[in-house]
Design a protein around this motif. Structure first.
Motif, PDB file in Angstrom:
ATOM      1  N   VAL A  30       0.814  -1.216   0.000  1.00  0.00           N
ATOM      2  CA  VAL A  30       0.000   0.000   0.000  1.00  0.00           C
ATOM      3  C   VAL A  30       0.845   1.262   0.000  1.00  0.00           C
ATOM      4  N   ALA A  31       2.177   1.135   0.211  1.00  0.00           N
ATOM      5  CA  ALA A  31       3.013   2.331   0.273  1.00  0.00           C
ATOM      6  C   ALA A  31       4.446   2.011  -0.120  1.00  0.00           C
ATOM      7  N   LEU A  32       5.096   3.005  -0.723  1.00  0.00           N
ATOM      8  CA  LEU A  32       6.516   2.975  -1.037  1.00  0.00           C
ATOM      9  C   LEU A  32       7.135   4.235  -0.467  1.00  0.00           C
ATOM     10  N   CYS A  33       8.341   4.117   0.069  1.00  0.00           N
ATOM     11  CA  CYS A  33       8.988   5.258   0.708  1.00  0.00           C
ATOM     12  C   CYS A  33      10.441   5.325   0.275  1.00  0.00           C
ATOM     13  N   ASP A  34      10.893   6.520  -0.099  1.00  0.00           N
ATOM     14  CA  ASP A  34      12.292   6.709  -0.457  1.00  0.00           C
ATOM     15  C   ASP A  34      12.632   8.180  -0.309  1.00  0.00           C
ATOM     16  N   ILE A  35      13.865   8.470   0.130  1.00  0.00           N
ATOM     17  CA  ILE A  35      14.282   9.865   0.246  1.00  0.00           C
ATOM     18  C   ILE A  35      14.335  10.542  -1.116  1.00  0.00           C
ATOM     19  N   ALA A  36      14.379   9.733  -2.184  1.00  0.00           N
ATOM     20  CA  ALA A  36      14.231  10.235  -3.559  1.00  0.00           C
ATOM     21  C   ALA A  36      12.882   9.727  -4.066  1.00  0.00           C
ATOM     22  N   PRO A  37      11.798  10.478  -3.832  1.00  0.00           N
ATOM     23  CA  PRO A  37      10.458   9.971  -4.175  1.00  0.00           C
ATOM     24  C   PRO A  37      10.276   9.664  -5.645  1.00  0.00           C
ATOM     25  N   GLU A  38      11.033  10.320  -6.508  1.00  0.00           N
ATOM     26  CA  GLU A  38      10.920  10.009  -7.936  1.00  0.00           C
ATOM     27  C   GLU A  38      11.359   8.576  -8.222  1.00  0.00           C
ATOM     28  N   LYS A  39      12.319   8.086  -7.439  1.00  0.00           N
ATOM     29  CA  LYS A  39      12.746   6.691  -7.591  1.00  0.00           C
ATOM     30  C   LYS A  39      11.625   5.750  -7.159  1.00  0.00           C
ATOM     31  N   ALA A  40      10.956   6.086  -6.074  1.00  0.00           N
ATOM     32  CA  ALA A  40       9.827   5.273  -5.621  1.00  0.00           C
ATOM     33  C   ALA A  40       8.702   5.287  -6.647  1.00  0.00           C
ATOM     34  N   GLU A  41       8.474   6.436  -7.273  1.00  0.00           N
ATOM     35  CA  GLU A  41       7.433   6.521  -8.306  1.00  0.00           C
ATOM     36  C   GLU A  41       7.768   5.618  -9.486  1.00  0.00           C
ATOM     37  N   ALA A  42       9.051   5.563  -9.856  1.00  0.00           N
ATOM     38  CA  ALA A  42       9.466   4.695 -10.965  1.00  0.00           C
ATOM     39  C   ALA A  42       9.270   3.225 -10.608  1.00  0.00           C
ATOM     40  N   LYS A  44       7.124   2.084  -8.483  1.00  0.00           N
ATOM     41  CA  LYS A  44       5.668   1.899  -8.456  1.00  0.00           C
ATOM     42  C   LYS A  44       5.135   1.575  -9.849  1.00  0.00           C
ATOM     43  N   ARG A  45       5.578   2.336 -10.853  1.00  0.00           N
ATOM     44  CA  ARG A  45       5.134   2.083 -12.237  1.00  0.00           C
ATOM     45  C   ARG A  45       5.668   0.749 -12.736  1.00  0.00           C
ATOM     46  N   GLN A  46       6.929   0.478 -12.443  1.00  0.00           N
ATOM     47  CA  GLN A  46       7.568  -0.740 -12.946  1.00  0.00           C
ATOM     48  C   GLN A  46       6.865  -2.000 -12.457  1.00  0.00           C
ATOM     49  N   HIS A  47       6.379  -1.981 -11.221  1.00  0.00           N
ATOM     50  CA  HIS A  47       5.783  -3.181 -10.634  1.00  0.00           C
ATOM     51  C   HIS A  47       4.256  -3.139 -10.592  1.00  0.00           C
ATOM     52  N   GLY A  48       3.676  -2.159 -11.241  1.00  0.00           N
ATOM     53  CA  GLY A  48       2.220  -2.092 -11.317  1.00  0.00           C
ATOM     54  C   GLY A  48       1.540  -1.878  -9.985  1.00  0.00           C
ATOM     55  N   LEU A  49       2.157  -1.095  -9.118  1.00  0.00           N
ATOM     56  CA  LEU A  49       1.598  -0.860  -7.785  1.00  0.00           C
ATOM     57  C   LEU A  49       0.737   0.404  -7.802  1.00  0.00           C
ATOM     58  N   ASP A  50      -0.288   0.371  -8.603  1.00  0.00           N
ATOM     59  CA  ASP A  50      -1.088   1.574  -8.844  1.00  0.00           C
ATOM     60  C   ASP A  50      -1.729   2.120  -7.576  1.00  0.00           C
ATOM     61  N   GLY A  51      -2.081   1.251  -6.650  1.00  0.00           N
ATOM     62  CA  GLY A  51      -2.771   1.704  -5.446  1.00  0.00           C
ATOM     63  C   GLY A  51      -1.845   2.150  -4.325  1.00  0.00           C
TER      64      GLY A  51
END
Length: 388
Positions: A30-42, A44-51
């Motif tokens: 349900v959540a991803l966390c990283d000090i570089a949020p753009e990396k977490a967003e990538a 998220k897209r790569q693994h289909g974690l839309d929610g």
């Protein structure tokens, strides 16, 4: 449904993400966390974690709530504060290896676990390998006789650029070199097989990475009551040929499933053919070990999910992680002070605290590069283990 968050979306995080996704009927990221949020967003897209929601700090994630289990996939120096914060809030934690860079940090995590009522598991995914479970069964059977020697080669190879990543190659951020961050897998397996030694001697060096403070090669000798174990920890071994061989009084066994059993002639020299009956008994034992339902990270994630669901301890907990750090701490102390070190390491030992290692450890070279990102996946060329 167990709600999962991934804290740290670097190279090891896909192993956690894919493992959780294999149990989609039991958990949801349900959540991803990283000090570089753009990396977490990538990611998220790569693994289909839309929610999944993305956070830039674990504190923000903790404040948001709604999480039952956190996978900590950040650099070693951050494992203690992140794990402690979530455990004190009653959130379960699965933390990447090493558990923490010091015994003091490990004990802080264990205290937080006890106080918060959640469970903590330290990653040791190589226990979830079929060859390892077969070797464990053979050792536990006693068929090979009392153990005399265990040879462990934790042989890895990393290029110079490996230590260019900002947190690698320094005692402060990485906590150590190959002994802590690569051989941690084999140290855990050795302790699982034999328990803790009585004392340790060791040598440390940096043989091939002029851009790192830390060691890239160490050799340790572990003394037991009537047995010796030798541990080579390396990031300079081409081919990454890793070995674990147990020599018993009556037979030897290894991770490849090979068994050898000598018998004596009257003059003490080995007789031709050896003890074929014992070899066949050991091979039969190996064949009878049930294959694991899930291996690697997936096997440990399955156990942690089951522990949460059933209200029990995980099979690999923080005490296992601490024992591994204790032995590695003793290896570092032995190598730095050039003398035998007795175990256990008491709380009043200077090396119990993280600051002592940073103060006394040799700086083999000055870290000469620092990059925030590196392209390319984790790969191994002959080893079965995964590694950050």
């Amino acid at each position: 449904m167990i709600r999962v968050a991934i804290v740290g979306t670097g190279n090891i995080s896909p192993s956690h993400i894919s493992s959780y996704q294999a149990f989609g009927e039991r958990c949801e990221i349900v959540a991803l966390c990283d000090i570089a949020p753009e990396k977490a967003e990538a990611v998220k897209r790569q693994h289909g974690l839309d929610g999944a929601k993305v956070y830039s700090s674990h504190a923000d994630l903790l404040d948001a709530g709604g999480v039952d289990l956190v996978s900590v996939c950040t650099p070693p120096a951050t494992h203690e504060p992140i794990s402690v914060d979530f455990l004190e809030a009653g959130v379960n934690v699965l933390c990447e290896k090493p558990m923490a860079p010091s015994l003091a940090a490990c004990d802080a995590i264990l205290r937080a676990e006890e106080g918060g009522g959640a469970v903590f598991s330290s990653i040791a995914q190589n226990r979830y390998r079929d060859d390892v479970t077969r070797l464990k069964a053979a050792v536990d059977s006693g068929l090979a006789g009392p153990v005399a020697h265990v040879q462990v080669d934790s042989a890895w190879w990393r290029g110079l650029s490996y230590y260019d990543l900002w947190w690698r190659g320094t005692w402060e951020q990485e906590g150590g070199g190959c002994t802590l961050n690569h051989a941690v897998h084999h140290v855990d397996l050795l302790l699982w097989l034999l328990g803790a030694p009585q004392s340790v001697t060791a040598v440390l060096t940096n043989a091939g990475h002029e851009n790192a403070e830390v060691e890239d090669l160490s050799v340790a000798v572990l003394s037991y009551d009537r047995a010796i174990a030798t541990l080579t920890s390396s990031a300079v071994h081409h081919g990454e040929k890793q070995h674990m061989v147990v020599q018993g009084r009556d037979a030897s066994i290894n991770l490849k499933g090979e068994a050898i059993a000598e018998v004596s002639q009257p003059n003490g020299f080995p007789a031709p053919g050896g003890n074929r009956e014992l070899v066949e008994e050991l091979e039969s034992l190996a064949r009878g070990v049930e294959p694991l339902a899930y291996t690697g990270h997936k096997g440990q994630v399955d156990d942690v999910l089951t522990a949460i669901e059933a209200g029990r301890r995980p099979a690999i907990d923080g005490h296992d992680g601490r024992r591994t750090i204790e032995l590695i701490t003793a290896i570092y102390k032995a190598g730095i002070e050039r003398r035998a070190i007795d175990l256990p390491v008491p709380p009043d030992d200077p090396y119990y605290e993280a600051g002592t290692l940073m103060e006394r450890a040799p700086r083999f070279f000055e870290k000469s590069a620092s990059v925030t990102e590196q392209a390319g996946p984790i790969s191994v060329s002959g080893a079965q283990e995964e590694n950050r």
